[in-house]
Design an enzyme around this catalytic site. Structure first.
Site, PDB file in Angstrom:
ATOM      1  N   CYS A 115      29.880   4.400  72.500  1.00  0.00           N
ATOM      2  CA  CYS A 115      28.606   4.935  73.003  1.00  0.00           C
ATOM      3  C   CYS A 115      28.007   5.989  72.073  1.00  0.00           C
ATOM      4  O   CYS A 115      26.828   6.307  72.176  1.00  0.00           O
ATOM      5  CB  CYS A 115      28.803   5.517  74.400  1.00  0.00           C
ATOM      6  SG  CYS A 115      29.338   4.254  75.548  1.00  0.00           S
ATOM      7  N   HIS A 262      22.682   9.407  76.040  1.00  0.00           N
ATOM      8  CA  HIS A 262      23.255   8.059  76.154  1.00  0.00           C
ATOM      9  C   HIS A 262      23.217   7.635  77.617  1.00  0.00           C
ATOM     10  O   HIS A 262      23.445   8.446  78.514  1.00  0.00           O
ATOM     11  CB  HIS A 262      24.692   8.062  75.625  1.00  0.00           C
ATOM     12  CG  HIS A 262      25.449   6.852  76.044  1.00  0.00           C
ATOM     13  ND1 HIS A 262      25.003   5.584  75.759  1.00  0.00           N
ATOM     14  CD2 HIS A 262      26.595   6.695  76.769  1.00  0.00           C
ATOM     15  CE1 HIS A 262      25.845   4.707  76.284  1.00  0.00           C
ATOM     16  NE2 HIS A 262      26.816   5.357  76.894  1.00  0.00           N
ATOM     17  N   ASN A 292      24.598   0.202  80.992  1.00  0.00           N
ATOM     18  CA  ASN A 292      25.081   0.891  79.789  1.00  0.00           C
ATOM     19  C   ASN A 292      25.156  -0.122  78.644  1.00  0.00           C
ATOM     20  O   ASN A 292      26.008  -1.014  78.657  1.00  0.00           O
ATOM     21  CB  ASN A 292      26.469   1.487  80.095  1.00  0.00           C
ATOM     22  CG  ASN A 292      27.063   2.230  78.908  1.00  0.00           C
ATOM     23  OD1 ASN A 292      26.571   2.149  77.792  1.00  0.00           O
ATOM     24  ND2 ASN A 292      28.150   2.942  79.148  1.00  0.00           N
TER      25      ASN A 292
HETATM   26  N1  COA Z   1      31.887  -1.542  93.961  1.00  0.00           N
HETATM   27  C1  COA Z   1      32.445  -1.061  95.074  1.00  0.00           C
HETATM   28  N2  COA Z   1      33.511  -0.224  95.071  1.00  0.00           N
HETATM   29  C2  COA Z   1      34.010   0.114  93.883  1.00  0.00           C
HETATM   30  C3  COA Z   1      33.479  -0.355  92.677  1.00  0.00           C
HETATM   31  C4  COA Z   1      32.384  -1.225  92.743  1.00  0.00           C
HETATM   32  N3  COA Z   1      31.781  -1.721  91.665  1.00  0.00           N
HETATM   33  N4  COA Z   1      34.188   0.159  91.666  1.00  0.00           N
HETATM   34  C5  COA Z   1      35.138   0.942  92.186  1.00  0.00           C
HETATM   35  N5  COA Z   1      35.037   0.897  93.543  1.00  0.00           N
HETATM   36  C6  COA Z   1      35.846   1.609  94.531  1.00  0.00           C
HETATM   37  C7  COA Z   1      37.201   2.031  93.993  1.00  0.00           C
HETATM   38  O1  COA Z   1      38.106   0.960  94.100  1.00  0.00           O
HETATM   39  C8  COA Z   1      37.544   3.181  94.904  1.00  0.00           C
HETATM   40  O2  COA Z   1      38.020   2.660  96.103  1.00  0.00           O
HETATM   41  P1  COA Z   1      39.221   3.412  96.913  1.00  0.00           P
HETATM   42  O3  COA Z   1      38.687   4.778  97.227  1.00  0.00           O
HETATM   43  O4  COA Z   1      39.383   2.545  98.111  1.00  0.00           O
HETATM   44  O5  COA Z   1      40.379   3.423  95.963  1.00  0.00           O
HETATM   45  C9  COA Z   1      36.197   3.828  95.191  1.00  0.00           C
HETATM   46  O6  COA Z   1      35.213   2.839  94.870  1.00  0.00           O
HETATM   47  C10 COA Z   1      35.913   5.109  94.434  1.00  0.00           C
HETATM   48  O7  COA Z   1      36.277   4.914  93.090  1.00  0.00           O
HETATM   49  P2  COA Z   1      36.101   6.074  92.072  1.00  0.00           P
HETATM   50  O8  COA Z   1      36.526   5.558  90.734  1.00  0.00           O
HETATM   51  O9  COA Z   1      36.678   7.335  92.569  1.00  0.00           O
HETATM   52  O10 COA Z   1      34.503   6.235  92.091  1.00  0.00           O
HETATM   53  P3  COA Z   1      33.640   7.282  91.344  1.00  0.00           P
HETATM   54  O11 COA Z   1      32.814   7.991  92.325  1.00  0.00           O
HETATM   55  O12 COA Z   1      34.415   8.085  90.358  1.00  0.00           O
HETATM   56  O13 COA Z   1      32.658   6.361  90.494  1.00  0.00           O
HETATM   57  C11 COA Z   1      32.357   5.468  88.303  1.00  0.00           C
HETATM   58  C12 COA Z   1      33.181   5.445  89.575  1.00  0.00           C
HETATM   59  C13 COA Z   1      32.959   4.456  87.346  1.00  0.00           C
HETATM   60  C14 COA Z   1      30.934   5.062  88.632  1.00  0.00           C
HETATM   61  C15 COA Z   1      32.358   6.888  87.725  1.00  0.00           C
HETATM   62  O14 COA Z   1      33.673   7.374  87.650  1.00  0.00           O
HETATM   63  C16 COA Z   1      31.751   6.947  86.352  1.00  0.00           C
HETATM   64  O15 COA Z   1      30.589   6.641  86.182  1.00  0.00           O
HETATM   65  N6  COA Z   1      32.498   7.386  85.366  1.00  0.00           N
HETATM   66  C17 COA Z   1      32.030   7.457  83.998  1.00  0.00           C
HETATM   67  C18 COA Z   1      31.920   6.083  83.480  1.00  0.00           C
HETATM   68  C19 COA Z   1      31.256   6.031  82.166  1.00  0.00           C
HETATM   69  O16 COA Z   1      30.313   6.707  81.946  1.00  0.00           O
HETATM   70  N7  COA Z   1      31.758   5.156  81.308  1.00  0.00           N
HETATM   71  C20 COA Z   1      31.184   4.897  80.067  1.00  0.00           C
HETATM   72  C21 COA Z   1      31.296   6.089  79.185  1.00  0.00           C
HETATM   73  S1  COA Z   1      30.393   5.851  77.763  1.00  0.00           S
END
Ligand code: COA
Length: 336
Positions: A115, A262, A292
Site C-alpha cells: 500500500c 491511502h 483498497n
Molecule cells: N463480514 C461479516 N463478519 C466479519 C467479516 C465480514 N466480511 N470479517 C470478519 N467478520 C467477523 C469476525 O469473524 C469477527 O467475528 P467474531 O467476533 O464472531 O469472532 C467479527 O466480525 C469482528 O472481527 P474483527 O476483526 O474484530 O473486526 P474489526 O472491527 O477489527 O474490523 C477490519 C475488521 C478488517 C475491517 C479492521 O480490522 C481493519 O480494517 N483493519 C485494517 C485493515 C487494513 O487496513 N488492511 C490493509 C492495510 S493496507
C-alpha cells in the site's frame, strides 16, 4: 535546480462491478458489516474468464496519463511499477508493461511495497530525476487482487476489502527556482510486522514452494491479516509520517489544500483526520467506490481529484500518506 513535476495522470478500473450485496451471496457477510467497518460499498474485479493482469490495467492507465502529458511512449526514460500482485511470479510487471507500450530497452523497475508502493515509486522517481539518471518517468501502481482472494466465509475479513485497478502518473524534471513539484518524501519499513499482513505461499524460502500434500485452497495461499493490529499501527504511524513529511517540506498542515491518504479503510482515515484535526473537506476519500486498490489507491485518488478540479491550480499543496504490509509507511508533499 530540477523539480519533479506531475505532467499527466490516468486510471483504469477492472471491468466487473462487485457490490457488497454480491459478496453476501457467496460468503457470510452483509453490506451493513462491510460499510460500518470499512466504508466500502463496492469494488471492481477482473473478469472470471480470460487473462487480465496488473500490467494490463497499468497499460490502460498509462495510455491516459501519457496522453494528458503529451508524451509518446518512446519519450519515457524510466518505468516504475508498484504492485504486490504482479502478473506472474517473475519477471516484474514493469517489464511486461514496457513490452505492451512497445518499448524494447527502456529500464523498468518493480516496487514491492504494497500500500506504500506508489509513495516509494514517486520518491524513487524524484531521486532519479534530481540525480540526473532519468528525466521523464512513468510511475504506475496496479493490482489484481481478486484472483488471489479467498472468496469463502473463511477469507471474508480480507476478501471484502480489496479491489482491482491501476493508476499512472507521468513525472518530469523541470528546471525552475519556484518551490513546486515534489517538496519532500519520507519512507519507512519495519519487517517485525510482516506477519500481520502477508501472503505466505508460494514461498521460495521453503524446500518446496508448493508444499507437497497441501491443498491448493489452503489458507496459506491467501492473504492473511491481523486486522485490528494493522488498524492500530496505521492510526499511529500516519500522524507520525505526516508531521515528518511536512517538517521536511517546510510547510504546515494548514498549508495543505488536500490530503490523499491511502484507501485501506475509511474508518482509519477518519480516525487519522480526527486526530490531526483535518476537516473532512481536505481529505480525499474514494474507497467507497473502489475498495483498497493498494499501490493504485493514491494515484487513483489523485487522478479523480484532478478530473474533478478539486486540486491542480498553481500553488495547490497536497500531501500523500500511506501505510501497509511490510509493514511500510510513508508520505510525499507536492505543490502544483
Ligand atoms: N463480514 C461479516 N463478519 C466479519 C467479516 C465480514 N466480511 N470479517 C470478519 N467478520 C467477523 C469476525 O469473524 C469477527 O467475528 P467474531 O467476533 O464472531 O469472532 C467479527 O466480525 C469482528 O472481527 P474483527 O476483526 O474484530 O473486526 P474489526 O472491527 O477489527 O474490523 C477490519 C475488521 C478488517 C475491517 C479492521 O480490522 C481493519 O480494517 N483493519 C485494517 C485493515 C487494513 O487496513 N488492511 C490493509 C492495510 S493496507
Amino acid at each position: 535546480m530540477k523539480k519533479t513535476i506531475i505532467k499527466g495522470t490516468g486510471r483504469a478500473l477492472a471491468p466487473r462491478l462487485v457490490t457488497n450485496e454480491d459478496l453476501a451471496k457467496i460468503m457470510d457477510t452483509t453490506d451493513e458489516w462491510i460499510q460500518q467497518r470499512t466504508g466500502i460499498q463496492q469494488r471492481y474485479w477482473v473478469p472470471e474468464e480470460g487473462q487480465m493482469g496488473a500490467s494490463d490495467l497499468g497499460l490502460t492507465a498509462s495510455h491516459k496519463a501519457l496522453e494528458k502529458a503529451g508524451w509518446q511512449p518512446e519519450e519515457i526514460d524510466f518505468i516504475i511499477f508498484a504492485t504486490l500482485s504482479p502478473d506472474i511470479f517473475f519477471p516484474g510487471s514493469g517489464c511486461l508493461l514496457a513490452e505492451k507500450l512497445g518499448l524494447t530497452s527502456t529500464p523498468a523497475l518493480d516496487i514491492r511495497q504494497q500500500c506504500t508502493g506508489f509513495l516509494y515509486g514517486l520518491a524513487t522517481a524524484d531521486s532519479y530525476i534530481k540525480s540526473g539518471l532519468a528525466n521523464k518517468i512513468l510511475v504506475v501502481g496496479g493490482e489484481v487482487h481478486s484472483s488471489g482472494l479467498d472468496k469463502t466465509t473463511r477469507g471474508r475479513d480480507v476478501a471484502v476489502l480489496f479491489g482491482d485497478g491501476a493508476a499512472a502518473v507521468c513525472v518530469e524534471g523541470v528546471k525552475t527556482d519556484e518551490n513546486i513539484g515534489v517538496l519532500a518524501s519520507c519512507l519507512h519499513a519495519d519487517g517485525r510486522g510482516a506477519d500481520n499482513l502477508m501472503t505466505e505461499l508460494p514461498a521460495s524460502r521453503l524446500p518446496d514452494r508448493h508444499p507437497q500434500g497441501l491443498p491448493i485452497d489452503s489458507e496459506r495461499f491467501f492473504p492473511s491479516m491481523n486486522g485490528p493490529a494493522v488498524f492500530k499501527t496505521a492510526v499511529r504511524k500516519l500522524p507520525q509520517v505526516t508531521r515528518e513529511t511536512l517538517e521536511k517540506a517546510g510547510v504546515s498542515l494548514d498549508d495543505i489544500d488536500m490530503v490523499f491518504p491511502h484507501q485501506a479503510n475509511l474508518r482509519i482515515n477518519q480516525a487519522f483526520a480526527q486526530f490531526m484535526k483535518i476537516d473532512e473537506a481536505r481529505m480525499f476519500n474514494n474507497i467507497q467506490k473502489y475498495g483498497n486498490t493498494t499501490a493504485a489507491s493514491i494515484p487513483l485518488a489523485l487522478d479523480e481529484a484532478l478530473e474533478q478540479g478539486v486540486v491542480g491550480k498553481p500553488g495547490d499543496t497536497i500531501l500523500f500518506v500511506g501505510f501497509g504490509a511490510g509493514l511500510t509507511w510513508g508520505g510525499v508533499a507536492y505543490r502544483f
